[in-house]
Design a protein around this motif. Sequence first.
Motif, PDB file in Angstrom:
ATOM      1  N   THR A   1      -0.861  -3.382  -9.142  1.00  0.00           N
ATOM      2  CA  THR A   1      -0.680  -4.300  -8.177  1.00  0.00           C
ATOM      3  C   THR A   1       0.799  -4.705  -8.145  1.00  0.00           C
ATOM      4  OG1 THR A   1      -2.970  -5.158  -7.710  1.00  0.00           O
ATOM      5  CG2 THR A   1      -1.193  -6.484  -6.994  1.00  0.00           C
ATOM      6  N   ASP A   2       1.193  -5.195  -9.206  1.00  0.00           N
ATOM      7  CA  ASP A   2       2.445  -5.548  -9.786  1.00  0.00           C
ATOM      8  C   ASP A   2       3.447  -4.233  -9.345  1.00  0.00           C
ATOM      9  OD1 ASP A   2       1.787  -7.870 -10.753  1.00  0.00           O
ATOM     10  OD2 ASP A   2       1.859  -7.161 -12.950  1.00  0.00           O
ATOM     11  N   ASP A   3       3.083  -3.222  -9.602  1.00  0.00           N
ATOM     12  CA  ASP A   3       4.042  -1.860  -9.447  1.00  0.00           C
ATOM     13  C   ASP A   3       4.192  -1.725  -7.858  1.00  0.00           C
ATOM     14  OD1 ASP A   3       5.486   0.695 -10.421  1.00  0.00           O
ATOM     15  OD2 ASP A   3       3.713   1.228  -9.023  1.00  0.00           O
TER      16      ASP A   3
ATOM     17  N   LEU B   1       0.929  -1.206  -0.189  1.00  0.00           N
ATOM     18  CA  LEU B   1       0.100  -0.037  -0.039  1.00  0.00           C
ATOM     19  C   LEU B   1       0.779   1.387  -0.037  1.00  0.00           C
ATOM     20  CD1 LEU B   1      -2.870   1.752   0.389  1.00  0.00           C
ATOM     21  CD2 LEU B   1      -2.599   1.105   2.818  1.00  0.00           C
ATOM     22  N   LEU B   2       1.998   1.013   0.712  1.00  0.00           N
ATOM     23  CA  LEU B   2       2.915   2.540   0.822  1.00  0.00           C
ATOM     24  C   LEU B   2       3.498   2.398  -0.577  1.00  0.00           C
ATOM     25  CD1 LEU B   2       4.684   2.162   4.277  1.00  0.00           C
ATOM     26  CD2 LEU B   2       2.665   3.258   3.838  1.00  0.00           C
ATOM     27  N   GLY B   3       3.649   1.391  -1.399  1.00  0.00           N
ATOM     28  CA  GLY B   3       4.570   1.201  -2.397  1.00  0.00           C
ATOM     29  C   GLY B   3       3.715   1.802  -3.368  1.00  0.00           C
TER      30      GLY B   3
ATOM     31  N   ALA C   1       6.389  -4.216  -6.475  1.00  0.00           N
ATOM     32  CA  ALA C   1       7.772  -3.813  -6.739  1.00  0.00           C
ATOM     33  C   ALA C   1       8.279  -2.591  -5.900  1.00  0.00           C
ATOM     34  CB  ALA C   1       7.859  -3.733  -8.290  1.00  0.00           C
ATOM     35  N   THR C   2       7.421  -1.498  -5.927  1.00  0.00           N
ATOM     36  CA  THR C   2       8.010  -0.210  -5.360  1.00  0.00           C
ATOM     37  C   THR C   2       8.013  -0.691  -3.787  1.00  0.00           C
ATOM     38  OG1 THR C   2       6.832   0.792  -6.916  1.00  0.00           O
ATOM     39  CG2 THR C   2       7.232   2.229  -4.996  1.00  0.00           C
ATOM     40  N   GLY C   3       7.103  -1.229  -3.233  1.00  0.00           N
ATOM     41  CA  GLY C   3       7.147  -1.558  -1.799  1.00  0.00           C
ATOM     42  C   GLY C   3       8.324  -2.221  -1.444  1.00  0.00           C
TER      43      GLY C   3
END
Length: 207
Positions: A90-92, A39-41, A95-97
Amino acid sequence: MDYRRTYRSAAIAFADLVSRIPPAALDGPGLGEWTLRELLGHTVSSALRQVPTVLADRAPTLLVPAPEAYFALARLAPADLVAAARKASTDDARATGATLGDDPADAVSGYIGKATAALAGVGDDDLVATPAGGMRVADWLPTRTFELVVHASDAAVAAGLPIAFDHDTLASTAALAARTAVAVGQGVPILRALTGRAPLPTSFSVV
């Protein structure tokens, strides 16, 4: 309301929240299928990291005339396109998280610095290329403030922590949600719910 100030204010509130989240909570529940870290990502990606990129990409033509039109367009997109966008999101988020590590507050502060620096270099009426089409900076940035406020509140609930937004930031975000409801044909249900006339349907959303 000063859209630049409300964006910065929302970003500061988000950064403060992230600084108070215990590391042990990051891989716990966040929103829907997302963990709190994811969620933060998503919040970082949608509301902070992309800001310098979008602001640097000029659009030749104005296609989206208002913030509510940006969100309304997503409601009109074909179902297969929406499903693909959600999967990509969702994938992003995952990955970002993962890149935020065990101390996401430091990374978030860095992204805020880059976003606000980029914002200082553009004019209100500059046209930028957004995923929905050409928009004025003054119309696009409030959609990022909306993302910050909504998802920061999601993260606060998930983490069991308080969060506070200043009056103008919360008022402008709530007003954008109401205008979006009108734009997608749900103005009357929202008005009746806000005035105590009738409840909204389960899982009602304007976005």
